[in-house]
Design a protein around this motif. Structure first.
Motif, PDB file in Angstrom:
ATOM      1  N   GLY A  65       0.806  -1.218   0.000  1.00 25.34           N
ATOM      2  CA  GLY A  65       0.000   0.000   0.000  1.00 25.34           C
ATOM      3  C   GLY A  65       0.836   1.264   0.000  1.00 25.34           C
ATOM      4  O   GLY A  65       0.467   2.260   0.608  1.00 25.34           O
ATOM      5  N   GLY A  66       1.980   1.238  -0.670  1.00 31.30           N
ATOM      6  CA  GLY A  66       2.816   2.427  -0.782  1.00 31.30           C
ATOM      7  C   GLY A  66       3.686   2.704   0.429  1.00 31.30           C
ATOM      8  O   GLY A  66       4.355   3.732   0.484  1.00 31.30           O
ATOM      9  N   SER A  67       3.719   1.819   1.415  1.00 34.99           N
ATOM     10  CA  SER A  67       4.536   1.992   2.613  1.00 34.99           C
ATOM     11  C   SER A  67       5.182   0.660   2.970  1.00 34.99           C
ATOM     12  O   SER A  67       4.799  -0.383   2.470  1.00 34.99           O
ATOM     13  N   ASP A  68       6.171   0.706   3.858  1.00 30.68           N
ATOM     14  CA  ASP A  68       6.849  -0.511   4.305  1.00 30.68           C
ATOM     15  C   ASP A  68       6.324  -0.903   5.675  1.00 30.68           C
ATOM     16  O   ASP A  68       6.451  -0.146   6.644  1.00 30.68           O
ATOM     17  N   TRP A  69       5.745  -2.107   5.767  1.00 33.21           N
ATOM     18  CA  TRP A  69       5.121  -2.616   6.985  1.00 33.21           C
ATOM     19  C   TRP A  69       6.026  -3.644   7.653  1.00 33.21           C
ATOM     20  O   TRP A  69       6.607  -4.498   6.987  1.00 33.21           O
ATOM     21  N   LYS A  70       6.096  -3.562   8.979  1.00 34.62           N
ATOM     22  CA  LYS A  70       6.890  -4.497   9.770  1.00 34.62           C
ATOM     23  C   LYS A  70       6.158  -4.759  11.081  1.00 34.62           C
ATOM     24  O   LYS A  70       5.695  -3.810  11.728  1.00 34.62           O
ATOM     25  N   LEU A  71       6.032  -6.029  11.462  1.00 33.71           N
ATOM     26  CA  LEU A  71       5.410  -6.352  12.744  1.00 33.71           C
ATOM     27  C   LEU A  71       6.364  -5.917  13.843  1.00 33.71           C
ATOM     28  O   LEU A  71       7.508  -6.361  13.903  1.00 33.71           O
ATOM     29  N   ALA A  72       5.902  -5.025  14.713  1.00 31.59           N
ATOM     30  CA  ALA A  72       6.743  -4.515  15.800  1.00 31.59           C
ATOM     31  C   ALA A  72       6.601  -5.360  17.062  1.00 31.59           C
ATOM     32  O   ALA A  72       7.585  -5.673  17.727  1.00 31.59           O
ATOM     33  N   ASP A  84     -14.568 -15.931  30.154  1.00 28.23           N
ATOM     34  CA  ASP A  84     -13.723 -17.084  30.445  1.00 28.23           C
ATOM     35  C   ASP A  84     -13.161 -17.637  29.133  1.00 28.23           C
ATOM     36  O   ASP A  84     -13.815 -17.597  28.088  1.00 28.23           O
ATOM     37  N   HIS A  85     -11.944 -18.142  29.188  1.00 25.19           N
ATOM     38  CA  HIS A  85     -11.275 -18.769  28.048  1.00 25.19           C
ATOM     39  C   HIS A  85     -11.030 -17.788  26.902  1.00 25.19           C
ATOM     40  O   HIS A  85     -11.004 -18.183  25.733  1.00 25.19           O
ATOM     41  N   ALA A  86     -10.868 -16.518  27.216  1.00 26.93           N
ATOM     42  CA  ALA A  86     -10.554 -15.504  26.208  1.00 26.93           C
ATOM     43  C   ALA A  86      -9.315 -14.737  26.647  1.00 26.93           C
ATOM     44  O   ALA A  86      -9.058 -14.573  27.841  1.00 26.93           O
ATOM     45  N   PHE A  87      -8.550 -14.280  25.673  1.00 24.68           N
ATOM     46  CA  PHE A  87      -7.340 -13.528  25.944  1.00 24.68           C
ATOM     47  C   PHE A  87      -7.368 -12.210  25.178  1.00 24.68           C
ATOM     48  O   PHE A  87      -7.927 -12.133  24.089  1.00 24.68           O
ATOM     49  N   ALA A  88      -6.717 -11.216  25.749  1.00 28.05           N
ATOM     50  CA  ALA A  88      -6.529  -9.939  25.068  1.00 28.05           C
ATOM     51  C   ALA A  88      -5.196 -10.007  24.326  1.00 28.05           C
ATOM     52  O   ALA A  88      -4.204 -10.484  24.874  1.00 28.05           O
ATOM     53  N   VAL A  89      -5.189  -9.539  23.088  1.00 26.96           N
ATOM     54  CA  VAL A  89      -3.966  -9.517  22.286  1.00 26.96           C
ATOM     55  C   VAL A  89      -3.809  -8.122  21.704  1.00 26.96           C
ATOM     56  O   VAL A  89      -4.777  -7.530  21.224  1.00 26.96           O
ATOM     57  N   ILE A  90      -2.580  -7.612  21.759  1.00 29.98           N
ATOM     58  CA  ILE A  90      -2.269  -6.319  21.145  1.00 29.98           C
ATOM     59  C   ILE A  90      -1.222  -6.566  20.066  1.00 29.98           C
ATOM     60  O   ILE A  90      -0.156  -7.129  20.337  1.00 29.98           O
ATOM     61  N   ALA A  91      -1.540  -6.173  18.846  1.00 35.87           N
ATOM     62  CA  ALA A  91      -0.610  -6.284  17.719  1.00 35.87           C
ATOM     63  C   ALA A  91      -0.230  -4.874  17.275  1.00 35.87           C
ATOM     64  O   ALA A  91      -1.105  -4.020  17.113  1.00 35.87           O
ATOM     65  N   ILE A 154       1.170   1.571  14.091  1.00 34.97           N
ATOM     66  CA  ILE A 154      -0.238   1.216  13.940  1.00 34.97           C
ATOM     67  C   ILE A 154      -0.479  -0.037  14.776  1.00 34.97           C
ATOM     68  O   ILE A 154       0.337  -0.951  14.779  1.00 34.97           O
ATOM     69  N   GLY A 155      -1.608  -0.084  15.459  1.00 31.84           N
ATOM     70  CA  GLY A 155      -1.904  -1.284  16.227  1.00 31.84           C
ATOM     71  C   GLY A 155      -3.333  -1.292  16.723  1.00 31.84           C
ATOM     72  O   GLY A 155      -4.051  -0.295  16.607  1.00 31.84           O
TER      73      GLY A 155
END
Length: 189
Positions: A65-72, A84-91, A154-155
């Motif tokens: 999309g015109g930019s360079d993306w990297k998982l931080a 119950d049985h759920a987790f929070a995830v931050i990407a 971005i996250g």
């Protein structure tokens, strides 16, 4: 008084021939018309869905999309008010801006998580959990006024079931790149 027709009687052979030609034309034109309308619908559907993954190794930066993306970063656990049985995830992703016209390049930006079973999760609001300081989601980033060479983070937050936590992978979809999307490898443990 009775009306008398002055038109000649219709030729039965000519009428049968006309009907046959009409049926043949219908048999040809109807599938063509269906193909034309289906093609437009299929093309719209392909451009609206993230269907084909481009896998990216952790730590690798890839143009999209015109930019360079990297998982931080990808982190998660029990936090906030979760079922119950759920987790929070931050990407979070580190994005180096290439083309500053983000309103065109990033339209339809979608962060998501995928797992080995092919399931997907979109961002969610979790009471008591927020994005890290300085991290914005797609919409504010699009209108941030970022210039070429700027690095933005971005996250977003996600709720995932406990059984998916070990196989989740962050992914990014952009309208300008669909049906392709990026799917990142998890950070090494």
């Amino acid at each position: 008084m009775s009306a008398v027709s002055t038109e000649p009687a219709a030729d039965p052979q000519a009428e049968k021939k006309w009907r046959r030609h009409s049926l043949v034309a219908l048999a040809i034109l109807l599938p063509l018309a269906l193909a034309e309308t289906s093609y437009d619908s299929l093309r719209e559907w392909l451009h609206g869905e993230d269907l084909i993954a481009r896998d990216v190794d952790f730590g690798q930066s890839v143009p999209f999309g015109g930019s360079d993306w990297k998982l931080a970063d990808l982190r998660g656990g029990k936090a906030g008010r979760l079922p119950d049985h759920a987790f929070a995830v931050i990407a979070t992703f580190s994005v180096t801006i290439g083309d500053p016209d983000l309103q065109k390049q990033w339209l339809g930006c979608k962060l998501m998580l995928t797992d080995a079973a092919g399931r997907r999760w979109l961002p969610d609001v979790i009471a008591g959990v927020s994005r890290p300081e300085g991290v914005m989601n797609c919409s504010p980033a699009i209108f941030s006024g970022a210039k070429k060479g700027d690095i933005v983070t971005i996250g977003d937050t996600f709720i995932v079931p406990e059984d998916a936590v070990k196989t989740i992978r962050p992914a990014v979809g952009l309208g300008s790149e669909r049906p392709w999307y990026l799917r990142f490898q998890r950070p090494p443990k």
